[in-house]
Scaffold this motif. Structure first.
Motif, short mmCIF file in Angstrom:
data_model
loop_
_atom_site.label_atom_id
_atom_site.label_comp_id
_atom_site.label_asym_id
_atom_site.label_seq_id
_atom_site.Cartn_x
_atom_site.Cartn_y
_atom_site.Cartn_z
N UNK A 1 0.85 -1.19 0.00
CA UNK A 1 0.00 0.00 0.00
C UNK A 1 0.88 1.24 0.00
N UNK A 2 1.25 1.67 -1.20
CA UNK A 2 2.21 2.76 -1.35
C UNK A 2 1.59 3.86 -2.21
N UNK A 3 1.70 5.09 -1.73
CA UNK A 3 1.21 6.26 -2.46
C UNK A 3 2.30 7.32 -2.56
N UNK B 1 9.67 4.48 -14.02
CA UNK B 1 8.38 4.14 -13.39
C UNK B 1 8.58 3.15 -12.24
N UNK B 2 7.76 3.31 -11.21
CA UNK B 2 7.77 2.38 -10.09
C UNK B 2 6.35 1.84 -9.91
N UNK B 3 6.09 0.61 -10.34
CA UNK B 3 4.73 0.07 -10.32
C UNK B 3 4.17 -0.15 -8.92
N UNK B 4 5.02 -0.05 -7.90
CA UNK B 4 4.54 -0.23 -6.53
C UNK B 4 3.65 0.92 -6.07
N UNK B 5 3.77 2.08 -6.72
CA UNK B 5 2.96 3.24 -6.33
C UNK B 5 1.56 3.07 -6.88
N UNK B 6 0.57 3.05 -5.99
CA UNK B 6 -0.81 2.74 -6.38
C UNK B 6 -1.66 3.98 -6.60
N UNK B 7 -1.30 5.11 -6.00
CA UNK B 7 -2.11 6.33 -6.10
C UNK B 7 -1.21 7.52 -5.80
N UNK B 8 -1.57 8.69 -6.33
CA UNK B 8 -0.71 9.86 -6.17
C UNK B 8 -1.54 11.13 -6.03
N UNK B 9 -1.00 12.04 -5.23
CA UNK B 9 -1.52 13.40 -5.12
C UNK B 9 -0.49 14.32 -5.76
N UNK B 10 -0.88 14.99 -6.83
CA UNK B 10 0.04 15.80 -7.62
C UNK B 10 -0.38 17.26 -7.52
N UNK B 11 0.51 18.11 -6.97
CA UNK B 11 0.21 19.52 -6.72
C UNK B 11 1.03 20.41 -7.66
N UNK B 12 0.34 21.22 -8.45
CA UNK B 12 0.99 22.22 -9.32
C UNK B 12 2.22 21.66 -10.02
N UNK B 13 2.06 20.59 -10.82
CA UNK B 13 3.22 19.91 -11.39
C UNK B 13 3.83 20.67 -12.57
N UNK B 14 5.14 20.48 -12.76
CA UNK B 14 5.80 20.91 -13.98
C UNK B 14 5.66 19.78 -15.00
N UNK C 1 6.69 10.94 -13.45
CA UNK C 1 7.70 10.01 -13.97
C UNK C 1 7.57 8.64 -13.30
N UNK C 2 7.31 8.64 -12.00
CA UNK C 2 7.14 7.37 -11.28
C UNK C 2 5.88 6.64 -11.74
N UNK C 3 4.90 7.38 -12.24
CA UNK C 3 3.67 6.76 -12.74
C UNK C 3 3.77 6.33 -14.20
#
Length: 327
Positions: free
Chosen positions: A157-159, A213-226, A172-174
């Motif tokens: 369970x990694x975010x 990419x790291x497939x272990x990441x299941x969900x992400x919160x992305x704030x004001x991304x470049x 990039x990780x996604x």
């Protein structure tokens, strides 16, 4: 590209904690973890917030007063693990309120001081090495945390949470592939993007970097991304759940070319929140009144914008989203 951050980078060393009120299930523990950046071989120190039942006085780290219990035993786990990535020339303490709030809700939050791109050292800005180092250091930190028995992390369970360049790191990780050449092309096509006034170099062909990419990441919160570093096709492939946040009046990364672009291209976006009247650095934790003049644009807000209240909403939305996809 470097100038906007150099003028404010040292100021991040003098940030002070403002506690954001919220209900909590645990107290927040705080510990350091040391690792080696896999790309640069530089030492990296990460802060780790985690749930604990221990109590104790607030912790003073230099100018920072943190409402945490240092090196306390973790509450019985396993706990979901969140990786947090700061912006260019930043610090994990720029998001100290979010780390604490998530730990109090039962999450482990691990946040590295990115090698060559932090308030003390900006030597990698504008390099291919940084594009590799940021995401790969996050993957290395995942390995480090899930094998450290102190924290009782759940490796299933990694975010992820990322702000600005931390948002690029998350994309990039996604699975999106960054390229300095793509950034140069973006700025040739979109000279009205505020970010492009800092891009002075011709980076050549947009050759994307694979293998981040790291497939272990299941969900992400992305704030004001470049997002200038990515082509449309790669953003269209991201289908992992994302909570996307934008600043309506972002003066650094013009929203239609960055956050709004992700919302239009990426099928993974489950929720898109535009923070009204906010500027880019509104995503940094609130500062005490006495510090605001010294901190300049890091602490400045538009008339009528309440950073304290907005961060309560940021933390509530972030916690609810990560609970939905990681519990």
């Amino acid at each position: 590209m470097r100038e906007i951050f150099r003028s404010t980078a040292l100021l991040l060393a003098t940030l002070m904690l403002t506690t954001v009120g919220h209900a909590k299930d645990y107290n927040a523990g705080l510990a350091n973890i040391d690792m080696t950046d896999p790309e640069t071989q530089k030492p990296v120190r990460a802060l780790v917030w985690y749930p604990t039942h221990a109590t104790g006085p607030a912790v003073q780290r230099g100018p920072f007063r943190l409402d945490v219990v240092e090196n306390a035993p973790a509450a019985s786990g396993p706990h979901p693990l969140i990786l947090l990535s700061h912006g260019n020339a930043g610090s994990p303490l720029g998001h100290r309120d979010t780390g604490q709030a998530l730990a109090e809700a039962g999450f482990i939050v691990a946040a590295p001081l990115h090698a060559g791109d932090n308030f003390q050292d900006q030597s990698l800005l504008g390099t291919d090495l940084l594009l590799k180092s940021r995401p790969r250091s996050i993957s290395a930190l995942i390995d480090k945390i899930i094998h450290d028995r102190r924290f009782q992390a759940d490796g299933q369970r990694i975010g992820f949470i990322g702000f600005s360049a931390g948002g690029f790191t998350g994309l990039a990780l996604l699975g999106a592939r960054p390229s300095l050449g793509q950034m140069g092309l973006h700025c040739k096509l979109h000279t009205d993007d505020a970010f492009c006034q800092y891009v002075k170099e011709d980076f050549g062909a947009p050759d994307p970097i694979d293998g981040l990419a790291d497939p272990r990441i299941r969900a992400a919160v992305i704030m004001a991304p470049n997002t200038s570093l990515f082509n449309d096709a790669d953003l269209q492939k991201i289908d992992k759940p994302m909570l996307l946040m934008a600043a309506e009046k972002d003066q650094i990364l013009t929203a239609p070319y960055h956050a709004i672009r992700v919302s239009q291209l990426s099928p993974g976006v489950r929720e898109f929140w535009i923070m009204e009247n906010a500027q880019h650095f509104s995503f940094l934790a609130p500062f005490p009144e006495a510090m605001r003049a010294e901190l300049g644009e890091l602490a400045e807000d538009r008339p009528g914008f309440d950073r304290q209240a907005s961060h309560q909403e940021i933390n509530q939305k972030t916690t609810a989203f990560l609970e939905e996809f990681l519990y």
